[in-house]
Design an enzyme around this catalytic site. Sequence first.
Site, PDB file in Angstrom:
ATOM      1  N   ASP A 123     -29.493  -4.576  -9.447  1.00  0.00           N
ATOM      2  CA  ASP A 123     -29.235  -3.861  -8.282  1.00  0.00           C
ATOM      3  C   ASP A 123     -26.784  -4.759  -7.760  1.00  0.00           C
ATOM      4  OD1 ASP A 123     -31.506  -3.994  -6.924  1.00  0.00           O
ATOM      5  OD2 ASP A 123     -32.224  -6.025  -7.892  1.00  0.00           O
ATOM      6  N   LYS A 158     -22.497 -13.651 -12.617  1.00  0.00           N
ATOM      7  CA  LYS A 158     -23.226 -12.776 -14.010  1.00  0.00           C
ATOM      8  C   LYS A 158     -21.953 -12.656 -15.219  1.00  0.00           C
ATOM      9  CE  LYS A 158     -27.098 -11.669 -11.346  1.00  0.00           C
ATOM     10  NZ  LYS A 158     -28.288 -11.820 -12.337  1.00  0.00           N
TER      11      LYS A 158
END
Length: 328
Positions: A63, A17
């Site tokens: 998340d 990410k």
Amino acid sequence: QVWVKDESARLGLPAFKILGASWAIYRALETRLGRPFAPWATLDELRAQLAPLGPLTLAAATDGNHGRAVARMARLLGYGAHILVPEGMAEARIAAIVGEGARVTVVEGTYDDAVALSAREADARCLVISDTSWPGYEEVPGWVIDGYATIPSAVDAELARRGEPGPHLLVVQMGVGAFAAAVIGHYRRGGASAPRVVGVEPADAACVLASLRAGALTEVPGPHRSIMAGLNCGLPSLIAWPTLVDGLAVALAVPDDDAREAMRDLARAGVVAGETGAAGLAGLAALLTAPGAADLRAHLGVGPRTRALVFSTEGATDPVAYRQIVGG
């Protein structure tokens, strides 16, 4: 033949990410400055160029992995970070974000509720760095997708180094769809010879599949409780959606037990993959073995000579759960 792109260690973090977060933050700060950065070689030199902006906070909903990446970038740049997470997120993932120096707010509700609240954080002193988009907020998530395109570029370079032909089939995780959009956007340049793309999401949060069936963006209401935490999203990204519609050959949803088995399969092959990281292999296994999948295999042209690529997008981001599932 199956290849696995292992993203369990990327720039010091256990997931891919930060590729999207770092590039989006860089472009957002450049925009805030109103001019391109001058050439720089060290973080000290970059921070010096950011001095006119004064103190800032970077905010994001997550998340787990995206929020930690935003918090890491904030720490490197000397900024604050405010990360909003849905209730029920694993304590290990929250602790990892806090360990980056971020303030964490647990939102009563789903990831999508956290996204909605994060949007309200934007002001003169706070930049919202989201990997999903909504009407009026599309530029930053587009930069996130651009950052993710590092991964298929790296795949091309490695296969070329080995003298290997490229894959026929790509199996890619879909949460809000940003990573899948990056993969599709990269490979669609191959035209008719481009690999077919299969998107995978949890049965508990199959928002892309629901949207494709409806022919329009459709929200899957929560709670979303899949162990594939990074894919627990109820609504696809607005800017990713057109690319998904045009570029996906198949979308499928898998149960948590398939992800658990894929984690164990990858561990036996020497790859440490968390629940979300193993979702790609879980999707490939379902495509090849699930009852009723023969039509999908025929549609994709899958056979004994197929070359498939899956992405392991995270390592053991919840070590306790990893030990319970894999056993070591």
